[in-house]
Scaffold this motif. Structure first.
Motif, PDB file in Angstrom:
ATOM      1  N   LYS A  94       0.838  -1.203   0.000  1.00 41.23           N
ATOM      2  CA  LYS A  94       0.000   0.000   0.000  1.00 41.23           C
ATOM      3  C   LYS A  94       0.874   1.255   0.000  1.00 41.23           C
ATOM      4  N   ILE A  95       1.929   1.226   0.782  1.00 41.23           N
ATOM      5  CA  ILE A  95       2.854   2.369   0.847  1.00 41.23           C
ATOM      6  C   ILE A  95       3.560   2.563  -0.487  1.00 41.23           C
ATOM      7  N   MET A  96       4.076   1.456  -1.042  1.00 42.18           N
ATOM      8  CA  MET A  96       4.843   1.548  -2.284  1.00 42.18           C
ATOM      9  C   MET A  96       3.960   1.942  -3.466  1.00 42.18           C
ATOM     10  N   ALA A  97       2.686   1.598  -3.394  1.00 44.62           N
ATOM     11  CA  ALA A  97       1.765   1.924  -4.489  1.00 44.62           C
ATOM     12  C   ALA A  97       1.575   3.428  -4.643  1.00 44.62           C
ATOM     13  N   SER A  98       1.910   4.184  -3.596  1.00 48.32           N
ATOM     14  CA  SER A  98       1.767   5.645  -3.663  1.00 48.32           C
ATOM     15  C   SER A  98       2.755   6.249  -4.659  1.00 48.32           C
ATOM     16  N   GLY A  99       3.821   5.525  -4.946  1.00 48.96           N
ATOM     17  CA  GLY A  99       4.836   6.053  -5.850  1.00 48.96           C
ATOM     18  C   GLY A  99       5.722   7.103  -5.212  1.00 48.96           C
TER      19      GLY A  99
END
Length: 608
Positions: free
Chosen positions: A354-359
């Motif tokens: 979820k964190i990494m999906a923020s870009g």
């Protein structure tokens, strides 16, 4: 004893020295914090060991002073006992000689400081001072010669020789310890060691400890093949094992040692004795085996070759994506997570994705046993995330493993786990966690761990043995700009950089002025890139607790006051400060790492 007389004696006879002291004293008086102290607390036990070796045929007995130097004694509260313990050691040996029916030589035993696993490495002149103090105490009390034994590092034994020779003209036996492969630390061969020792005015060059008779024999043969070299050999009983709280050596037979003695004498060895695990029975067997023999010289004779030039260090930039981005001037953002307390990684995967999906996040840094509580190993978690294509910065503490374990873990993390970045930290003491009765290992601190990592990056282990391949870790270290003792913090920071650190991560900061004050004290821009720690505060009480109870965290009084005044809006105030700190850090630092409040990782996205 004059050097000339000692050399003459070795021309016509093979001298037999004594065997183990520590293991014999352990049998007699049990475990001790320091066997050198037994000279004072149980002198009769030391006397009996000397007496047993003399009766067995030893012509040289060593004082019970192997570790009686200030560097080793000071941590035990015995730093001021150097003179007394060494004097007592010589006195007991002299009493044993006076009770003997024949002449016996007394060798003042001097061992290494144990620098390999120490967090603090003294400067060369300080090392010399430790050996000088001990050697003077030994000679003052009446030793006939010195034996420098069980040294791992050639540089250290050379300094010890310099210390003795700065005042003494007594004979010196200088012995290194060699690994099973037949080399000393740094892949140093016996002939190379001889090249460095031969011109230092030592009378005998030898090898002792670590390995057993048959493994030691080829090393001794290489030494005796060097022209004009008198050689000594003192093997262990064999390889030890642990039984309960004791180190137990194999029951090598006296006959086995007699065979070794005959083979060593035939090779030209002039002094024979024993080291760990050997007993008077072993010494008696060797004495009987060589009593009718005269020194012989090995038929193979070679000139001392010049010491090999050290292999040049590998110079290459770390290969991690994090490092390449930092070098390209791209501001890096990491989010800190704690490993799970149990066996499931599902929640970690879900939160991280979820964190990494923020870009907006470049890497995940992973705590290691924070507050000395048990959780899944950070390097293992890092490997699991790396397999999912996520850049990680696992923390590695020196609290839980010795140097062997640390290196094994790191080699596995590199090869199997795909880990490319490591943050080297010392770690919280066990007393703060769930297991206060346990002991931390702490063979090295974070500075030492950086050195371990740097060695692995050069393709060698801590002992200098070639690995057959090199890691290429990006090495991170911690720095605290608001440390209570800022002078010490800066000194350690410089030591970490010198040891090979590539980047640093700060303790959480809550005011840019704390960083600016640190830079002023530091004297300018840090030598390595720095990522700042940012902790979004959730409440006034949390801020108050962090400021008062957590070492290394300082929250400005003005911020505490404003959060108190904010009442129910304290969280908004804390997050506002975190956002401002992140915006500011983009202008002055290489990156930032964010600490999720109460492990609610999704709240980090509010900051970003």
């Amino acid at each position: 004893m004059k050097i000339l007389d000692f050399n003459e004696r070795l021309k016509d006879s093979i001298l037999v020295a004594d065997g183990a002291m520590g293991s014999m004293l352990h049998e007699a008086v049990g475990a001790q914090r320091c066997f050198d102290e037994v000279n004072s607390t149980e002198p009769e036990a030391v006397f009996r060991v000397h007496q047993a070796y003399i009766e067995a045929g030893a012509q040289i007995i060593e004082t019970n002073t192997f570790g009686a130097n200030r560097f080793k004694l000071a941590p035990l509260g015995l730093g001021d006992e150097v003179q007394r313990l060494n004097s007592r050691g010589v006195k007991i040996a002299r009493e044993a000689r006076e009770a003997a029916s024949r002449e016996v030589l007394i060798a003042g035993s001097i061992g290494p400081l144990g620098l390999g696993v120490q967090a603090r490495h003294p400067e060369p002149q300080e090392i010399v001072s430790y050996f000088l103090e001990q050697a003077q105490a030994l000679e003052e009390r009446g030793v006939d010669l010195f034996i420098l034994e069980t040294f791992t590092y050639i540089e250290e034994i050379l300094l010890a020789i310099d210390a003795v020779r700065s005042f003494s003209s007594l004979p010196i036996i200088a012995q290194l310890t060699y690994a099973e492969e037949g080399t000393a630390y740094g892949d140093l061969r016996p002939a190379d060691a001889a090249a460095q020792l031969k011109n230092k005015n030592v009378q005998v060059i030898g090898a002792n400890c670590t390995i057993g008779p048959q493994t030691l024999l080829p090393i001794l043969q290489q030494l005796t093949a060097v022209d004009d070299l008198r050689v000594s050999g003192m093997p262990n009983a064999g390889f030890p094992k642990r039984e309960g709280d004791r180190i137990v050596y194999p029951k090598s037979s006296p006959e086995y040692f007699a065979l070794f003695a005959r083979e060593a004498a035939a090779s030209g060895v002039r002094i024979l004795g024993g080291c760990c695990g050997t007993t008077p029975a072993h010494i008696q067997a060797m004495a009987e085996a060589v009593k009718s023999l005269r020194p012989s010289k090995s038929h193979a004779s070679v000139e001392v070759e010049a010491a090999r030039k050290p292999v040049p260090l590998l110079e290459r930039a770390p290969e991690s994506k994090l490092w390449k981005n930092i070098q390209a001037g791209k501001f890096q953002v990491s989010v800190e997570i704690d490993p799970p307390k149990g066996i499931a990684l599902d929640r970690v995967y879900e939160q991280v994705e979820k964190i990494m999906a923020s870009g907006k996040v470049d890497a995940i840094d992973i705590n290691s046993g924070a507050m000395a509580r048990v959780g899944m190993d950070a390097l293992v978690v890092a490997g699991a995330l790396e397999a999912r294509g996520i850049e990680t910065i696992p923390h590695l503490t020196t609290r839980d493993q010795n140097i062997i374990g640390l290196q094994a873990t790191l080699l596995g993390a590199w090869t199997v786990g795909g880990v490319r970045n490591v943050l080297a930290i010392t770690g919280d003491p066990p007393s703060v966690g769930d297991y206060p009765e346990t002991s931390g290992v702490y063979e090295v601190d974070s500075v030492g761990l950086v050195k371990v990592l740097n060695r692995l990056n050069q393709g060698t282990d801590w002992a200098g043995k070639t690995l057959g391949g090199a890691t290429n870790f990006t090495i991170g270290v911690a720095v605290n700009p608001v440390a209570d003792d800022l002078d010490n913090e800066i000194e350690r920071f410089h030591a970490k950089v010198e040891a090979g650190a590539h980047f640093a991560m700060t303790q959480p900061l809550f005011d840019p002025e704390h960083w600016h004050a640190f830079l002023k004290k530091l004297g300018g821009k840090p030598a390595i890139p720095v990522l700042i720690g940012i902790w979004p505060l959730n409440s006034y009480k949390q801020a108050l607790r962090l400021n008062n109870e957590v070492p290394g965290i300082v929250i400005p009084e003005a911020l505490l006051k404003s959060m108190e005044n904010a009442g129910a809006a304290a969280r908004d105030r804390g997050f506002e400060v975190a956002r401002k700190m992140l915006d500011w850090s983009r202008t002055e630092l290489a990156g930032a790492y964010l600490i999720p409040p109460f492990k609610r990782y999704e709240e980090i996205l509010e900051i970003l």
